[in-house]
Design a protein around this motif. Structure first.
Motif, PDB file in Angstrom:
ATOM      1  N   VAL A   1       0.689  -1.302  -0.139  1.00  0.00           N
ATOM      2  CA  VAL A   1       0.037  -0.069   0.055  1.00  0.00           C
ATOM      3  C   VAL A   1       0.946   1.275  -0.064  1.00  0.00           C
ATOM      4  O   VAL A   1       0.455   2.372  -0.720  1.00  0.00           O
ATOM      5  N   TRP A   2       2.129   1.212   0.753  1.00  0.00           N
ATOM      6  CA  TRP A   2       3.010   2.483   0.662  1.00  0.00           C
ATOM      7  C   TRP A   2       3.622   2.594  -0.719  1.00  0.00           C
ATOM      8  O   TRP A   2       3.705   3.771  -1.253  1.00  0.00           O
ATOM      9  N   LEU A   3       3.889   1.305  -1.315  1.00  0.00           N
ATOM     10  CA  LEU A   3       4.665   1.355  -2.686  1.00  0.00           C
ATOM     11  C   LEU A   3       3.585   2.039  -3.715  1.00  0.00           C
ATOM     12  O   LEU A   3       3.922   2.871  -4.491  1.00  0.00           O
TER      13      LEU A   3
ATOM     14  N   LEU B   1       4.918   5.595  -5.599  1.00  0.00           N
ATOM     15  CA  LEU B   1       4.839   5.639  -6.983  1.00  0.00           C
ATOM     16  C   LEU B   1       3.966   6.259  -7.562  1.00  0.00           C
ATOM     17  O   LEU B   1       3.987   5.990  -9.010  1.00  0.00           O
ATOM     18  N   ARG B   2       3.247   6.994  -7.136  1.00  0.00           N
ATOM     19  CA  ARG B   2       2.031   7.794  -7.861  1.00  0.00           C
ATOM     20  C   ARG B   2       2.606   9.103  -8.283  1.00  0.00           C
ATOM     21  O   ARG B   2       3.243   9.773  -7.620  1.00  0.00           O
ATOM     22  N   SER B   3       2.308   9.678  -9.443  1.00  0.00           N
ATOM     23  CA  SER B   3       2.528  10.924 -10.040  1.00  0.00           C
ATOM     24  C   SER B   3       2.003  12.118  -9.170  1.00  0.00           C
ATOM     25  O   SER B   3       0.638  12.052  -9.132  1.00  0.00           O
ATOM     26  N   ARG B   4       2.653  12.731  -8.437  1.00  0.00           N
ATOM     27  CA  ARG B   4       2.107  13.593  -7.554  1.00  0.00           C
ATOM     28  C   ARG B   4       2.530  15.167  -7.802  1.00  0.00           C
ATOM     29  O   ARG B   4       1.562  16.037  -7.500  1.00  0.00           O
ATOM     30  N   VAL B   5       3.673  15.439  -8.382  1.00  0.00           N
ATOM     31  CA  VAL B   5       4.235  16.848  -8.557  1.00  0.00           C
ATOM     32  C   VAL B   5       4.760  16.855 -10.054  1.00  0.00           C
ATOM     33  O   VAL B   5       5.617  16.037 -10.178  1.00  0.00           O
TER      34      VAL B   5
ATOM     35  N   TYR C   1       6.973  13.679  -9.992  1.00  0.00           N
ATOM     36  CA  TYR C   1       7.646  13.002  -8.764  1.00  0.00           C
ATOM     37  C   TYR C   1       6.290  12.642  -7.921  1.00  0.00           C
ATOM     38  O   TYR C   1       5.313  13.118  -7.951  1.00  0.00           O
ATOM     39  N   GLY C   2       6.937  11.241  -7.267  1.00  0.00           N
ATOM     40  CA  GLY C   2       6.038  10.680  -6.386  1.00  0.00           C
ATOM     41  C   GLY C   2       6.495  11.097  -4.949  1.00  0.00           C
ATOM     42  O   GLY C   2       6.887  12.263  -4.668  1.00  0.00           O
ATOM     43  N   TYR C   3       6.549  10.053  -4.107  1.00  0.00           N
ATOM     44  CA  TYR C   3       7.542  10.166  -2.596  1.00  0.00           C
ATOM     45  C   TYR C   3       8.770   9.960  -2.955  1.00  0.00           C
ATOM     46  O   TYR C   3       9.156   8.598  -2.593  1.00  0.00           O
TER      47      TYR C   3
ATOM     48  N   ALA D   1       5.309   8.505 -16.677  1.00  0.00           N
ATOM     49  CA  ALA D   1       3.827   7.931 -16.874  1.00  0.00           C
ATOM     50  C   ALA D   1       3.519   7.640 -18.329  1.00  0.00           C
ATOM     51  O   ALA D   1       2.538   7.988 -18.906  1.00  0.00           O
ATOM     52  N   GLU D   2       4.701   7.658 -19.265  1.00  0.00           N
ATOM     53  CA  GLU D   2       4.436   7.443 -20.594  1.00  0.00           C
ATOM     54  C   GLU D   2       3.722   5.895 -20.937  1.00  0.00           C
ATOM     55  O   GLU D   2       3.310   5.249 -19.880  1.00  0.00           O
TER      56      GLU D   2
END
Length: 322
Positions: free
Chosen positions: A242-244, A248-252, A260-262, A268-269
């Protein structure tokens, strides 16, 4: 495929396309399919190590790839209930600085702002990593690294814009050390490296005796690739899945193709790719759709010629055409 990939990499090295090349480990489908080592001048965070002939057992500076490992450690500690959630207030984690906690401009800062490098503080790492004009170097030289970061002037509203900041990672390292009750490097050994079977590592400390969370980790390239494999595998119960998914999600947005994630870069291509990167050509790249992990080390510190990226692209081409 294997031979073809190896031949292509050899051609890049032979043609001088990666002059500072030190090491490459490629994992595909859970197995190491290519290993290649070089030789050259090396450094431990600016300290000369002379000419080194690298092999499987030689530790290498990961520089800012260390940051992405720190994000994994925070996730492990969070899963164990040892550190606060990302939404928790940042200044509250450092009650030893009551004078800074009273700064109204910083009252809304959270751990998440550190994780996404959107602290909005005055910070500049554009100068070489040998100069105190570089904020990270100034932090390492400061009598108290945490105070140094937290007392930076507010430059803009937090959460708005990504600004590369080793100080953000230092604060995360502090939160992990406080929460787990042990130095960052010892927690890393117990919670991440030990379970992965990694026994040989080093974490360079600053003059204050505290591990340099932003840049100090040293691993063998095969072990760096094993960390990448862990990420590819969804954490295997060592890092909470759940942390990964969060990290690893696009945030900025960042200038260029990456987001950038965490503390991880996310491309994200059409072929999603996550990666960690460090000064001098240190790379850890995970391509889930191809079950691919690529670890590259190099000695192009403060003068990156793009050699590691050339090696990476050569591997990716061999995989995609294979």
């Amino acid at each position: 495929m294997g031979m073809d990939m190896a031949e292509r990499v050899e051609a890049v090295l032979r043609d001088g396309g990666a002059p500072g090349f030190h090491g490459l480990v490629v994992r595909r489908g859970g197995q190491v399919v290519l290993e290649r080592y070089g030789a050259g001048a090396d450094f431990r965070l600016g300290e000369p190590l002379g000419h080194v002939t690298f092999d499987r057992d030689t530790l290498h500076d990961l520089r800012s790839v260390s940051k992405s490992v720190v994000a994994l450690l925070y996730g492990i500690a969070l899963g164990d209930g040892l550190v606060p959630e990302p939404g928790a207030g940042l200044m509250a984690q450092f009650p030893e600085y009551p004078d800074l906690a009273e700064d109204p401009g910083k009252a809304h800062l959270t751990i998440e702002h550190a994780l996404t490098m959107t602290l909005g503080l005055d910070w500049n790492e554009d100068a070489p990593y040998t100069s105190p004009a570089n904020s990270e170097i100034a932090m390492e030289l400061a009598p108290d690294r945490y105070r140094y970061v937290l007392e930076r002037p507010v430059a803009e509203e937090a959460g708005k814009r990504w600004r590369y900041c080793g100080g953000a990672t230092a604060l995360l390292g502090g939160v992990i050390a406080k929460g787990t009750g042990r130095p960052l490097e010892r927690y890393a050994a117990e919670a991440l490296f030990g379970p992965l079977g990694i026994t040989d590592f080093a974490w360079t400390r600053g003059p204050d005796g505290i591990a340099s969370a932003a840049a100090g980790l040293r691993l063998r390239p095969v072990d760096l690739a094993a960390v990448g494999q862990l990420v590819l595998d969804g954490g295997r119960g060592i890092v909470p899945e759940v942390w990964l998914e969060k990290a690893l999600r696009s945030r900025v947005p960042i200038d260029g193709p990456f987001t950038y994630g965490y503390h991880w870069y996310v491309l994200a291509e059409e072929r999603r790719r996550v990666q960690a990167a460090g000064n001098g050509g240190q790379l850890l790249v995970v391509v889930p759709d191809e079950e691919l992990v690529v670890a590259v080390t190099a000695g192009e510190y403060d003068r990156d010629t793009g050699g590691s990226r050339a090696v990476l692209e050569t591997v990716l081409e061999a995989v995609l055409e294979g």
